[in-house]
Motif scaffolding. Structure first.
Motif, PDB file in Angstrom:
ATOM      1  N   ARG A  13      22.967  -3.488 -17.777  1.00  0.00           N
ATOM      2  CA  ARG A  13      22.203  -4.438 -18.159  1.00  0.00           C
ATOM      3  C   ARG A  13      21.910  -5.428 -17.274  1.00  0.00           C
ATOM      4  O   ARG A  13      21.889  -5.308 -15.922  1.00  0.00           O
ATOM      5  N   GLY A 201      17.718  -1.992 -25.383  1.00  0.00           N
ATOM      6  CA  GLY A 201      17.601  -2.062 -26.587  1.00  0.00           C
ATOM      7  C   GLY A 201      17.755  -2.388 -27.630  1.00  0.00           C
ATOM      8  O   GLY A 201      16.343  -2.905 -27.782  1.00  0.00           O
ATOM      9  N   GLU A 203      17.955  -5.523 -30.218  1.00  0.00           N
ATOM     10  CA  GLU A 203      18.122  -7.043 -30.236  1.00  0.00           C
ATOM     11  C   GLU A 203      17.908  -7.774 -30.500  1.00  0.00           C
ATOM     12  O   GLU A 203      16.226  -7.498 -30.067  1.00  0.00           O
ATOM     13  N   SER A 208      12.618  -6.992 -30.626  1.00  0.00           N
ATOM     14  CA  SER A 208      12.868  -5.440 -31.200  1.00  0.00           C
ATOM     15  C   SER A 208      11.635  -5.022 -32.517  1.00  0.00           C
ATOM     16  O   SER A 208      11.109  -3.670 -32.383  1.00  0.00           O
ATOM     17  N   GLY A 232      20.876  -0.620 -24.588  1.00  0.00           N
ATOM     18  CA  GLY A 232      21.723  -0.889 -25.467  1.00  0.00           C
ATOM     19  C   GLY A 232      23.221  -1.530 -25.370  1.00  0.00           C
ATOM     20  O   GLY A 232      24.007  -2.189 -26.297  1.00  0.00           O
ATOM     21  N   THR A 234      25.507  -3.720 -24.897  1.00  0.00           N
ATOM     22  CA  THR A 234      25.641  -5.109 -24.377  1.00  0.00           C
ATOM     23  C   THR A 234      26.484  -5.560 -25.148  1.00  0.00           C
ATOM     24  O   THR A 234      27.430  -4.772 -26.084  1.00  0.00           O
ATOM     25  N   ARG A 242      19.626  -4.582 -36.165  1.00  0.00           N
ATOM     26  CA  ARG A 242      19.930  -3.113 -36.190  1.00  0.00           C
ATOM     27  C   ARG A 242      19.161  -2.728 -37.411  1.00  0.00           C
ATOM     28  O   ARG A 242      18.744  -1.599 -37.822  1.00  0.00           O
ATOM     29  N   LEU A 262      15.026   7.043 -29.627  1.00  0.00           N
ATOM     30  CA  LEU A 262      16.346   5.584 -29.037  1.00  0.00           C
ATOM     31  C   LEU A 262      17.263   6.965 -28.361  1.00  0.00           C
ATOM     32  O   LEU A 262      18.651   7.534 -28.467  1.00  0.00           O
ATOM     33  N   GLY A 264      19.358   6.313 -26.115  1.00  0.00           N
ATOM     34  CA  GLY A 264      20.355   4.684 -25.012  1.00  0.00           C
ATOM     35  C   GLY A 264      20.296   4.701 -24.552  1.00  0.00           C
ATOM     36  O   GLY A 264      19.854   4.708 -23.662  1.00  0.00           O
ATOM     37  N   VAL A 265      22.067   4.349 -23.890  1.00  0.00           N
ATOM     38  CA  VAL A 265      22.147   4.190 -22.723  1.00  0.00           C
ATOM     39  C   VAL A 265      22.418   5.194 -21.639  1.00  0.00           C
ATOM     40  O   VAL A 265      22.699   6.714 -21.849  1.00  0.00           O
TER      41      VAL A 265
END
Length: 393
Positions: A13, A201, A203, A208, A232, A234, A242, A262, A264-265
């Motif tokens: 992040r 992400g 949020e 978003s 995402g 966090t 979401r 999507l 993700g990380v």
């Protein structure tokens, strides 16, 4: 100097990446650095650091957010109490680490606390608001990364916080392909064109839902386009937001896995590759401390859509990025389509490259050292002026 840097996560992040890169830059100019990071999933840290990394085990998170923050602060305190602490500087990048360090300082375990305020949140919880206020008011030194937050700290807290810049690692984030692009596209089913990317992400402050609605306006003109929302990890789950996001995707008939991707990380190796797989970077955020991902996208050679507000306007001009109202879905959509046209894209990319020289982690490390030395000098002078009194027999 010997420097301890604290961060609340091992996942990328903004403030976490700042910690990693600052640690590397401080190490490169000759300082001894240890990063203390809460390891919330037991998976360790994917990012390779050139300094010591101490992973702090974190227990499963309570459902109540106040209880979660209390637990995370205490996990830092407990771990550091068991350490043989001997650093010149103790520096937290968030309110969790800062509150832990403040407790340790007040117990006489450490001499001072430094905290970087990346941004200030509007918490509904009185406990969270109090934690944030303490983490700003009580350190011996506050730093910040943008003019906007420097001004807000002065206005709202009466604190003069030296500004230390963010940077971008141009060895990692660059336009040059490394041969992994095709594999990553296949893995995440990035088959469309153009590919619009954002990182951070789903949020509220990332805006978003409006970005999704803008993408819905783009699709009739570019039916093969894809929107990729990466990241995402966090502290907060933002579950109601979401749920509203996915409900809106259903209403707009945007199919997850086809038009909306999507991932993700991403791993430390894959994130720079993902930038190179994209055509346009979209970041119409409503509130940011800085927006490190914007610098990463520029370094990777992408045209950028960003909000026409600080901190973006501190380092970007309309000749370097498409700056739009974060509240206007139409403006965001128009900018996305415009930047997918190479005729408009190439001048922005060429102009934006000039800012990279001003935002390096080496410069950031040097500014940090100036602030650290100033604090240590003030403390030394104070100690010399007030020597401990001796006890008479």
């Amino acid at each position: 100097m010997k420097i301890a840097l604290l961060t609340y996560s091992t996942h990328p992040r903004g403030s976490v990446v700042h910690t990693w890169e600052l640690a590397a830059a401080l190490t490169a100019i000759g300082h001894t650095v240890c990063v203390y990071a809460l390891d919330k999933d037991g998976q360790g840290c994917d990012h390779k650091l050139p300094c010591t990394l101490q992973l702090i085990p974190a227990s499963p998170a309570p459902a109540d957010i106040d209880a979660l923050i209390q637990q995370r602060i205490q996990e830092f305190v407990n771990f550091l109490m068991a350490e043989s602490l001997d650093y010149d500087i103790y520096h937290a990048q968030d309110c969790i680490g800062a509150n832990a360090l403040i407790q340790l300082r007040d117990m006489g375990q450490i001499p001072q606390v430094v905290r970087t305020v990346h941004h200030v949140e509007d918490y509904q919880s009185p406990y969270l608001q109090d934690c944030q206020d303490k983490s700003i008011r009580l350190p011996d030194l506050c730093l910040c990364v943008s003019d906007r937050w420097q001004q807000i700290l002065k206005r709202d807290y009466g604190i003069t916080a030296p500004r230390v810049v963010n940077g971008v690692n141009q060895q990692r984030f660059c336009p040059t392909a490394n041969g992994q692009e095709a594999n990553l596209k296949k893995h995440y089913r990035l088959t469309g064109h153009p590919i619009y990317l954002t990182v951070g992400g789903i949020e509220p402050r990332k805006n978003s839902i409006r970005l999704l609605e803008a993408f819905a306006q783009v699709l009739p003109m570019q039916p093969e386009a894809q929107l990729v929302i990466a990241g995402g990890a966090t502290l907060f789950d933002y579950q109601p937001y979401r749920e509203a996001f996915f409900q809106r995707a259903d209403e707009l008939a945007i199919e997850v896995g086809r038009s909306l991707i999507l991932p993700g990380v991403l791993s430390d190796q894959d994130l720079p590759v993902l930038y190179r797989c994209a055509d346009v970077f979209c970041f119409p955020s409503e509130k940011e401390g800085w927006g490190l991902v914007v610098l990463e996208a520029i370094a990777a050679g992408l045209p950028v859509v960003a909000s026409d507000q600080p901190p973006f306007t501190e380092f970007l001009t309309p000749e370097q990025a498409a700056l739009v109202s974060s509240e206007s879905v139409i403006a965001i959509a128009q900018a996305m389509v415009t930047l997918s046209d190479p005729a408009h894209t190439q001048p922005l990319i060429a102009n934006s490259q000039s800012i990279l020289a001003d935002y390096t982690w080496k410069r950031s490390a040097e500014l940090h050292c100036q602030a650290y030395q100033s604090l240590l000098s003030i403390i030394a002078k104070a100690n010399a002026a007030s020597p401990p009194s001796s006890l008479s027999a």
